[in-house]
Design a protein around this motif. Structure first.
Motif, PDB file in Angstrom:
ATOM      1  N   GLY A   1     -36.822  -2.582  55.900  1.00 35.37           N
ATOM      2  CA  GLY A   1     -35.435  -3.006  55.859  1.00 35.37           C
ATOM      3  C   GLY A   1     -35.208  -4.161  54.915  1.00 35.37           C
ATOM      4  N   GLU A   2     -36.137  -4.391  54.005  1.00 40.86           N
ATOM      5  CA  GLU A   2     -36.059  -5.457  53.021  1.00 40.86           C
ATOM      6  C   GLU A   2     -36.512  -4.907  51.673  1.00 40.86           C
ATOM      7  N   PRO A   3     -36.167  -5.576  50.566  1.00 38.98           N
ATOM      8  CA  PRO A   3     -36.632  -5.133  49.257  1.00 38.98           C
ATOM      9  C   PRO A   3     -38.144  -4.942  49.250  1.00 38.98           C
ATOM     10  N   ALA A   4     -38.591  -3.810  48.703  1.00 37.38           N
ATOM     11  CA  ALA A   4     -40.014  -3.464  48.749  1.00 37.38           C
ATOM     12  C   ALA A   4     -40.539  -3.151  47.355  1.00 37.38           C
ATOM     13  N   LEU A   5     -41.770  -3.581  47.108  1.00 37.39           N
ATOM     14  CA  LEU A   5     -42.449  -3.343  45.839  1.00 37.39           C
ATOM     15  C   LEU A   5     -43.771  -2.645  46.125  1.00 37.39           C
TER      16      LEU A   5
ATOM     17  N   GLN B   1     -30.568  15.290  46.811  1.00 35.09           N
ATOM     18  CA  GLN B   1     -30.489  14.615  45.521  1.00 35.09           C
ATOM     19  C   GLN B   1     -29.409  13.533  45.502  1.00 35.09           C
ATOM     20  N   ASP B   2     -28.230  13.839  46.014  1.00 30.78           N
ATOM     21  CA  ASP B   2     -27.120  12.892  45.944  1.00 30.78           C
ATOM     22  C   ASP B   2     -27.351  11.657  46.802  1.00 30.78           C
ATOM     23  N   ASP B   3     -28.240  11.741  47.793  1.00 31.46           N
ATOM     24  CA  ASP B   3     -28.470  10.632  48.708  1.00 31.46           C
ATOM     25  C   ASP B   3     -29.794   9.910  48.455  1.00 31.46           C
ATOM     26  N   ALA B   4     -30.457  10.215  47.352  1.00 31.63           N
ATOM     27  CA  ALA B   4     -31.760   9.603  47.071  1.00 31.63           C
ATOM     28  C   ALA B   4     -31.607   8.105  46.877  1.00 31.63           C
ATOM     29  N   LEU B   5     -32.523   7.339  47.464  1.00 31.37           N
ATOM     30  CA  LEU B   5     -32.520   5.896  47.260  1.00 31.37           C
ATOM     31  C   LEU B   5     -32.972   5.593  45.829  1.00 31.37           C
ATOM     32  N   PRO B   6     -32.221   4.803  45.079  1.00 35.06           N
ATOM     33  CA  PRO B   6     -32.626   4.463  43.716  1.00 35.06           C
ATOM     34  C   PRO B   6     -33.924   3.653  43.714  1.00 35.06           C
ATOM     35  N   VAL B   7     -34.752   3.906  42.735  1.00 33.59           N
ATOM     36  CA  VAL B   7     -36.011   3.185  42.568  1.00 33.59           C
ATOM     37  C   VAL B   7     -36.119   2.736  41.119  1.00 33.59           C
ATOM     38  N   LYS B   8     -36.505   1.496  40.925  1.00 27.64           N
ATOM     39  CA  LYS B   8     -36.705   0.958  39.586  1.00 27.64           C
ATOM     40  C   LYS B   8     -38.199   0.930  39.289  1.00 27.64           C
ATOM     41  N   LEU B   9     -38.588   1.408  38.121  1.00 26.19           N
ATOM     42  CA  LEU B   9     -40.000   1.530  37.764  1.00 26.19           C
ATOM     43  C   LEU B   9     -40.355   0.645  36.568  1.00 26.19           C
ATOM     44  N   PHE B  10     -41.554   0.079  36.622  1.00 27.05           N
ATOM     45  CA  PHE B  10     -42.081  -0.747  35.531  1.00 27.05           C
ATOM     46  C   PHE B  10     -43.550  -0.388  35.336  1.00 27.05           C
TER      47      PHE B  10
ATOM     48  N   ASP C   1     -48.849  12.352  37.903  1.00 24.05           N
ATOM     49  CA  ASP C   1     -48.439  11.078  37.323  1.00 24.05           C
ATOM     50  C   ASP C   1     -48.290  10.029  38.420  1.00 24.05           C
ATOM     51  N   LEU C   2     -48.373   8.767  38.029  1.00 24.54           N
ATOM     52  CA  LEU C   2     -48.274   7.674  38.990  1.00 24.54           C
ATOM     53  C   LEU C   2     -46.841   7.432  39.468  1.00 24.54           C
ATOM     54  N   GLU C   3     -45.862   7.706  38.590  1.00 25.60           N
ATOM     55  CA  GLU C   3     -44.489   7.310  38.874  1.00 25.60           C
ATOM     56  C   GLU C   3     -43.911   7.897  40.160  1.00 25.60           C
ATOM     57  N   PRO C   4     -43.972   9.209  40.382  1.00 20.42           N
ATOM     58  CA  PRO C   4     -43.396   9.737  41.623  1.00 20.42           C
ATOM     59  C   PRO C   4     -44.130   9.282  42.873  1.00 20.42           C
TER      60      PRO C   4
ATOM     61  N   ALA D   1     -60.488   4.817  27.154  1.00 18.69           N
ATOM     62  CA  ALA D   1     -59.756   4.994  28.405  1.00 18.69           C
ATOM     63  C   ALA D   1     -58.698   3.914  28.518  1.00 18.69           C
ATOM     64  N   GLU D   2     -57.872   4.040  29.528  1.00 18.14           N
ATOM     65  CA  GLU D   2     -56.891   2.999  29.794  1.00 18.14           C
ATOM     66  C   GLU D   2     -56.619   2.896  31.284  1.00 18.14           C
ATOM     67  N   PHE D   3     -56.368   1.693  31.714  1.00 15.63           N
ATOM     68  CA  PHE D   3     -55.862   1.449  33.050  1.00 15.63           C
ATOM     69  C   PHE D   3     -54.340   1.468  32.971  1.00 15.63           C
ATOM     70  N   ARG D   4     -53.712   2.163  33.900  1.00 17.00           N
ATOM     71  CA  ARG D   4     -52.247   2.163  33.992  1.00 17.00           C
ATOM     72  C   ARG D   4     -51.835   1.694  35.377  1.00 17.00           C
ATOM     73  N   CYS D   5     -50.721   0.978  35.416  1.00 16.38           N
ATOM     74  CA  CYS D   5     -50.135   0.560  36.684  1.00 16.38           C
ATOM     75  C   CYS D   5     -48.637   0.826  36.634  1.00 16.38           C
ATOM     76  N   VAL D   6     -48.103   1.359  37.707  1.00 14.68           N
ATOM     77  CA  VAL D   6     -46.658   1.533  37.854  1.00 14.68           C
ATOM     78  C   VAL D   6     -46.207   0.760  39.080  1.00 14.68           C
ATOM     79  N   LEU D   7     -45.214  -0.096  38.903  1.00 12.50           N
ATOM     80  CA  LEU D   7     -44.570  -0.803  40.004  1.00 12.50           C
ATOM     81  C   LEU D   7     -43.256  -0.116  40.322  1.00 12.50           C
ATOM     82  N   ALA D   8     -43.015   0.146  41.586  1.00 12.60           N
ATOM     83  CA  ALA D   8     -41.773   0.777  42.033  1.00 12.60           C
ATOM     84  C   ALA D   8     -41.064  -0.170  42.985  1.00 12.60           C
ATOM     85  N   TYR D   9     -39.792  -0.422  42.703  1.00 13.92           N
ATOM     86  CA  TYR D   9     -38.997  -1.361  43.501  1.00 13.92           C
ATOM     87  C   TYR D   9     -37.810  -0.636  44.112  1.00 13.92           C
ATOM     88  N   CYS D  10     -37.557  -0.899  45.403  1.00 13.62           N
ATOM     89  CA  CYS D  10     -36.412  -0.311  46.091  1.00 13.62           C
ATOM     90  C   CYS D  10     -35.807  -1.346  47.035  1.00 13.62           C
TER      91      CYS D  10
END
Length: 207
Positions: free
Chosen positions: A54-58, A140-149, A37-40, A102-111
């Protein structure tokens, strides 16, 4: 400053069309893990990019998913294009089914290193593994949160047409026109990346 990880300046220009904040290009070769999958893949890249800059990344990850090929080439789309070629992948799809949907899929990950709720639908689904997945550098407890779209655009695989775009654009037809036959503005208006960016921009404006 939001750093968009890409070697494609066109993606940065597209992002700026959706975002009011400043966006700059970050040429960073993050680890592309093997995953179905694209998400991980995108989540891992966003974590690495944030640590690096060291800055917000997409980070975005995208692929072509052919129904009759069980989603192939999917996350391996770039590799399949490099080794088999766009036209051969197109032949495989059309040989498998007519029409070759078919379909094109895109996942954006923000941290950005800070916490937030898990990702919204449709990426989140019942589990939150993609948004909270760890890598081999962290517990697991120290994983950096990531937001997905995510963004998806449906179509079918056809004989190559058009001189624009890149990758599989000449063989991907949406509403009677291949992506390679569209202008940049027309493609951005319907593309999987544009749909993901629209969701991200709406959320990011409240960040």
């Amino acid at each position: 400053m939001l750093r968009y990880v890409t070697t494609n300046a066109g993606k940065v220009r597209e992002a700026r069309d959706y975002l009011d904040s400043e966006v700059s290009q970050l040429d960073f070769d993050y680890t592309e893990i093997q995953a179905p999958d694209l998400e991980p893949i995108a989540a891992r890249g966003a974590r690495e990019a944030y640590r690096h800059a060291g800055e917000p990344a997409l980070v975005d990850d995208a692929g072509l998913f052919v129904d009759a090929l069980d989603g192939f080439p999917g996350p391996y789309s770039a590799y399949a294009e490099e080794t088999l070629g766009m036209e051969r992948v197109g032949h495989l799809a059309r040989d498998a089914a007519d029409p070759a949907r078919a379909e094109f899929r895109c996942v954006l990950a923000y941290c950005d290193g800070d916490a937030f709720d898990a990702s919204p639908d449709p990426v989140d689904r019942a589990d939150r593994a993609a948004a909270a997945a760890t890598d081999d550098r962290e517990e697991q407890d120290d994983a950096l949160p990531v937001k997905l779209f995510s963004g998806v655009v449906r179509g079918r695989i056809v004989e190559p047409r058009g001189d624009g775009g890149f990758g599989y654009d000449p063989v991907f037809e949406h509403d009677g026109t291949t992506f390679a036959e569209m202008s940049a503005a027309e493609k951005n208006a319907v593309s999987h990346r544009g749909r993901a960016l629209e969701q991200f921009a709406e959320w990011y404006a409240t960040r």
